[in-house]
Design a protein around this motif. Structure first.
Motif, PDB file in Angstrom:
ATOM      1  N   LEU A   1     -24.436  19.552  -3.901  1.00 39.58           N
ATOM      2  CA  LEU A   1     -23.764  19.984  -2.812  1.00 39.58           C
ATOM      3  C   LEU A   1     -23.460  18.992  -1.870  1.00 39.58           C
ATOM      4  CD1 LEU A   1     -25.220  23.384  -2.025  1.00 39.58           C
ATOM      5  CD2 LEU A   1     -23.104  23.103  -3.282  1.00 39.58           C
ATOM      6  N   CYS A   2     -24.271  18.148  -1.644  1.00 38.65           N
ATOM      7  CA  CYS A   2     -24.054  16.719  -0.596  1.00 38.65           C
ATOM      8  C   CYS A   2     -23.157  15.863  -1.301  1.00 38.65           C
ATOM      9  CB  CYS A   2     -25.446  16.269  -0.233  1.00 38.65           C
ATOM     10  SG  CYS A   2     -26.508  17.350   0.867  1.00 38.65           S
ATOM     11  N   GLY A   3     -22.633  15.725  -2.523  1.00 39.66           N
ATOM     12  CA  GLY A   3     -22.043  14.941  -2.849  1.00 39.66           C
ATOM     13  C   GLY A   3     -22.687  13.657  -3.544  1.00 39.66           C
ATOM     14  N   ARG A   4     -24.080  13.662  -3.591  1.00 35.19           N
ATOM     15  CA  ARG A   4     -24.896  12.632  -4.358  1.00 35.19           C
ATOM     16  C   ARG A   4     -25.108  12.349  -5.509  1.00 35.19           C
ATOM     17  NH1 ARG A   4     -29.162  14.389   0.222  1.00 35.19           N
ATOM     18  NH2 ARG A   4     -28.183  13.935   1.989  1.00 35.19           N
TER      19      ARG A   4
ATOM     20  N   ARG B   1     -26.063  29.329   6.709  1.00 38.62           N
ATOM     21  CA  ARG B   1     -26.126  27.879   7.428  1.00 38.62           C
ATOM     22  C   ARG B   1     -24.840  27.550   7.825  1.00 38.62           C
ATOM     23  NH1 ARG B   1     -27.702  25.540  11.395  1.00 38.62           N
ATOM     24  NH2 ARG B   1     -27.688  23.212  11.204  1.00 38.62           N
ATOM     25  N   LEU B   2     -23.714  27.557   6.701  1.00 40.15           N
ATOM     26  CA  LEU B   2     -22.169  27.472   6.940  1.00 40.15           C
ATOM     27  C   LEU B   2     -21.856  28.050   8.086  1.00 40.15           C
ATOM     28  CD1 LEU B   2     -19.819  26.479   4.094  1.00 40.15           C
ATOM     29  CD2 LEU B   2     -19.230  28.208   6.154  1.00 40.15           C
ATOM     30  N   GLN B   3     -21.907  29.427   8.054  1.00 40.29           N
ATOM     31  CA  GLN B   3     -21.575  30.157   9.127  1.00 40.29           C
ATOM     32  C   GLN B   3     -22.010  29.664  10.654  1.00 40.29           C
ATOM     33  OE1 GLN B   3     -22.389  34.359   8.839  1.00 40.29           O
ATOM     34  NE2 GLN B   3     -21.612  34.941  11.017  1.00 40.29           N
TER      35      GLN B   3
ATOM     36  N   PRO C   1     -11.968  20.832  -5.844  1.00 41.13           N
ATOM     37  CA  PRO C   1     -11.885  19.750  -4.977  1.00 41.13           C
ATOM     38  C   PRO C   1     -13.261  19.384  -4.251  1.00 41.13           C
ATOM     39  CG  PRO C   1     -11.090  21.820  -4.221  1.00 41.13           C
ATOM     40  CD  PRO C   1     -11.366  21.696  -5.729  1.00 41.13           C
ATOM     41  N   PRO C   2     -13.349  18.148  -3.601  1.00 37.47           N
ATOM     42  CA  PRO C   2     -14.670  17.954  -3.063  1.00 37.47           C
ATOM     43  C   PRO C   2     -14.708  18.435  -1.847  1.00 37.47           C
ATOM     44  CG  PRO C   2     -13.284  15.984  -2.621  1.00 37.47           C
ATOM     45  CD  PRO C   2     -12.569  16.993  -3.604  1.00 37.47           C
ATOM     46  N   LEU C   3     -16.244  19.072  -1.421  1.00 34.58           N
ATOM     47  CA  LEU C   3     -16.506  19.936  -0.249  1.00 34.58           C
ATOM     48  C   LEU C   3     -16.142  19.158   0.951  1.00 34.58           C
ATOM     49  CD1 LEU C   3     -19.619  21.363  -1.268  1.00 34.58           C
ATOM     50  CD2 LEU C   3     -17.643  22.339  -1.239  1.00 34.58           C
ATOM     51  N   PRO C   4     -15.546  19.575   2.222  1.00 32.20           N
ATOM     52  CA  PRO C   4     -15.460  18.737   3.197  1.00 32.20           C
ATOM     53  C   PRO C   4     -16.697  18.224   3.656  1.00 32.20           C
ATOM     54  CG  PRO C   4     -14.518  21.155   3.368  1.00 32.20           C
ATOM     55  CD  PRO C   4     -15.386  20.882   2.039  1.00 32.20           C
ATOM     56  N   GLY C   5     -16.396  17.058   4.420  1.00 31.02           N
ATOM     57  CA  GLY C   5     -17.733  16.398   4.930  1.00 31.02           C
ATOM     58  C   GLY C   5     -18.746  17.102   5.945  1.00 31.02           C
ATOM     59  N   TRP C   6     -18.004  18.077   6.606  1.00 29.66           N
ATOM     60  CA  TRP C   6     -18.917  18.916   7.450  1.00 29.66           C
ATOM     61  C   TRP C   6     -19.939  19.678   6.651  1.00 29.66           C
ATOM     62  CZ3 TRP C   6     -18.719  24.254   8.248  1.00 29.66           C
ATOM     63  CH2 TRP C   6     -17.384  24.817   7.869  1.00 29.66           C
ATOM     64  N   VAL C   7     -19.249  20.246   5.619  1.00 24.75           N
ATOM     65  CA  VAL C   7     -20.128  21.152   4.727  1.00 24.75           C
ATOM     66  C   VAL C   7     -21.031  20.442   4.072  1.00 24.75           C
ATOM     67  CG1 VAL C   7     -19.754  22.858   2.725  1.00 24.75           C
ATOM     68  CG2 VAL C   7     -18.010  22.585   4.347  1.00 24.75           C
ATOM     69  N   ARG C   8     -20.770  19.073   3.487  1.00 22.56           N
ATOM     70  CA  ARG C   8     -21.952  18.339   2.685  1.00 22.56           C
ATOM     71  C   ARG C   8     -23.089  17.856   3.853  1.00 22.56           C
ATOM     72  NH1 ARG C   8     -19.356  13.641   1.609  1.00 22.56           N
ATOM     73  NH2 ARG C   8     -17.353  14.301   2.299  1.00 22.56           N
TER      74      ARG C   8
ATOM     75  N   ARG D   1     -12.024  28.867   3.708  1.00 24.65           N
ATOM     76  CA  ARG D   1     -11.976  28.006   2.496  1.00 24.65           C
ATOM     77  C   ARG D   1     -13.233  27.291   2.371  1.00 24.65           C
ATOM     78  NH1 ARG D   1      -7.132  26.983   5.236  1.00 24.65           N
ATOM     79  NH2 ARG D   1      -7.951  24.957   5.900  1.00 24.65           N
ATOM     80  N   ALA D   2     -13.915  26.887   3.369  1.00 21.25           N
ATOM     81  CA  ALA D   2     -15.044  26.016   3.016  1.00 21.25           C
ATOM     82  C   ALA D   2     -16.183  27.065   2.282  1.00 21.25           C
ATOM     83  CB  ALA D   2     -15.780  25.601   4.157  1.00 21.25           C
ATOM     84  N   LEU D   3     -15.996  28.283   2.802  1.00 21.09           N
ATOM     85  CA  LEU D   3     -17.063  29.303   2.138  1.00 21.09           C
ATOM     86  C   LEU D   3     -16.745  29.548   0.608  1.00 21.09           C
ATOM     87  CD1 LEU D   3     -19.605  31.117   2.166  1.00 21.09           C
ATOM     88  CD2 LEU D   3     -18.202  32.784   3.172  1.00 21.09           C
ATOM     89  N   ALA D   4     -15.533  29.496   0.417  1.00 21.97           N
ATOM     90  CA  ALA D   4     -15.141  29.963  -0.925  1.00 21.97           C
ATOM     91  C   ALA D   4     -15.501  28.511  -1.904  1.00 21.97           C
ATOM     92  CB  ALA D   4     -13.400  30.102  -0.885  1.00 21.97           C
ATOM     93  N   ASP D   5     -15.179  27.243  -1.462  1.00 23.79           N
ATOM     94  CA  ASP D   5     -15.451  26.132  -1.981  1.00 23.79           C
ATOM     95  C   ASP D   5     -17.043  25.991  -2.179  1.00 23.79           C
ATOM     96  OD1 ASP D   5     -12.923  25.555  -2.200  1.00 23.79           O
ATOM     97  OD2 ASP D   5     -13.036  24.222  -0.370  1.00 23.79           O
TER      98      ASP D   5
END
Length: 417
Positions: free
Chosen positions: A74-77, A123-125, A15-22, A140-144
């Protein structure tokens, strides 16, 4: 916030990473992270190349490109399948040329990507806590994020390993590569004799007398060019150039029998060329081929302890044979220095001045010559030597030999420390 990620830019089945994670992924400092990864890789996977600036430069370029591409993924680019490597593949070739095994290459990728994952996870934390992201969503975001980084690692590590294997296989078929392998086997002591086919490949007279010149700051190609001038100056016809790493080279100069005049001309030619060089004594046969290399390495270790700025640019084994012998046991050498020099062994300006004066006096043999050499008045030299005797507690001639040895050792032990 970023727009929803294009599924085409993610790994199949991911699945794509959530927008805030990107957004978070775009905010990591890649410059600082690159230096952390390089330091970790060298410490864990390539400790023997820690002093090789050329190797570190290739590693840094590889890490920098991997970080940039990983961040885009990671940024979806950038879709993972579209990742194209240049510097990591070039670095794989360098490792193959240096005969670094696949195991070290793979280990460097493991430890490097752990460092990268840690940076993005930290940084995610921070972002999750600052934005009050629900705990379940953050986990979930960390796992992804972890899965995305591992997908990238698997993709690029496979490409790099394939390139390393391909280059290694191609090199193994070249005569130069086989020749280098034979030299390494001889130096390790794996070969007590060589088959006729090996002698043909080596194309060097192992039965003659060998002098090894270790060039600590000259790459293989430049060393080969230097040999043209050295052969003309010394009369040596046979040379064998062997790269120790990207920036250091050993050269065997072999003749049926070295003379003192030839050896002096070699040292003079190296000095005239402005080279840093550590030079062995002439040694004969297959055993001499190995021992001459060991002698040159011993000389180079003395140069490093002495300090590159202070040491003569050209050092011969005969110049430092005493230091090499005594430094086999550094702890015992330090005890000897402290016992002989007493307060003069201390790391103070006063002790340093007295040691310098004492050493010059022993070497030059007169107060006048010492004063002229150090740019001092003759009375100043006399006063310093008198203070040295007071510190030592005995007349200088009483243990002249021991003092001279202790002074030479103290300089090297201070440099090594």
């Amino acid at each position: 916030m970023l727009d929803a990620a294009d599924p085409a830019l993610t790994a199949p089945g991911r699945p794509p990473l959530p927008g805030w994670v990107r957004e978070m992924a775009a905010d990591v400092d890649l410059v600082a992270l690159c230096e952390r990864v390089v330091a970790r890789d060298i410490a864990v996977a390539f400790p023997g190349l820690a002093q090789d600036d050329g190797f570190a430069g290739h590693l840094r370029a590889s890490v920098r490109e991997n970080l940039r591409l990983l961040q885009q993924v990671l940024c979806g680019r950038l879709p993972l399948a579209a990742v194209r490597l240049e510097q990591p593949l070039a670095f794989a070739r360098v490792q193959a040329e240096l005969h670094i095994p696949q195991t070290a290459l793979q280990r460097s990728y493991r430890v490097g990507f752990v460092e990268m994952w840690r940076a993005w996870a930290d940084r995610l934390q921070e972002v999750a806590e600052a934005s009050d992201v629900p705990r379940a969503e953050a986990v979930r975001a960390l796992a992804d994020l972890t899965a995305a980084i591992l997908d990238y690692q698997d993709h690029v590590a496979s490409l790099v390993a394939e390139n390393h294997a391909r280059v290694d296989e191609a090199l193994s078929r070249t005569r130069a590569h086989v020749r280098q392998g034979l030299v390494r086997e001889i130096l390790r002591g794996d070969r007590s004799s060589l088959a006729p086919s090996d002698l043909i490949t080596l194309d060097h007279d192992l039965g003659g007398e060998h002098v090894v010149v270790l060039l600590p700051a000259v790459a293989e190609g430049a060393a080969g060019n230097l040999m043209t001038g050295l052969r003309a100056r010394t009369g040596v016809r046979q040379t064998l150039v062997h790269p120790l790493d990207l920036s250091r080279t050993a050269v065997w100069l072999t003749v049926p029998s070295w003379t003192g005049g030839m050896h002096r001309r070699l040292l003079a030619a190296l000095a005239d060329a402005g080279m840093e060089a550590s030079v062995s004594e002439p040694l004969r046969g297959l055993a001499g081929f190995r021992e001459a290399h060991e002698q040159a390495r011993d000389v180079e270790r003395v140069r490093a302890a002495w300090g590159r700025a202070a040491a003569p640019r050209v050092l011969g084994h005969a110049d430092v044979a005493l230091e090499i012998l005594l430094l086999r046991d550094p702890a015992r050498a330090r005890r000897f220095v402290r016992a002989e020099l007493g307060p003069l062994a201390e790391d103070t300006p006063e002790a340093g001045r007295l040691r310098e004066t004492l050493e010059a006096s022993f070497r030059l043999g007169s107060h006048v010559g010492t004063a002229e050499h150090l740019g001092l008045h003759e009375h100043t030299v006399r006063n310093r030597l008198h203070r040295a005797e007071e510190h030592l507690g005995h007349p200088l001639p009483e243990r002249r030999t021991e003092l001279q040895v202790a002074l030479r050792l103290q300089r090297l032990l201070a440099g090594a420390g």
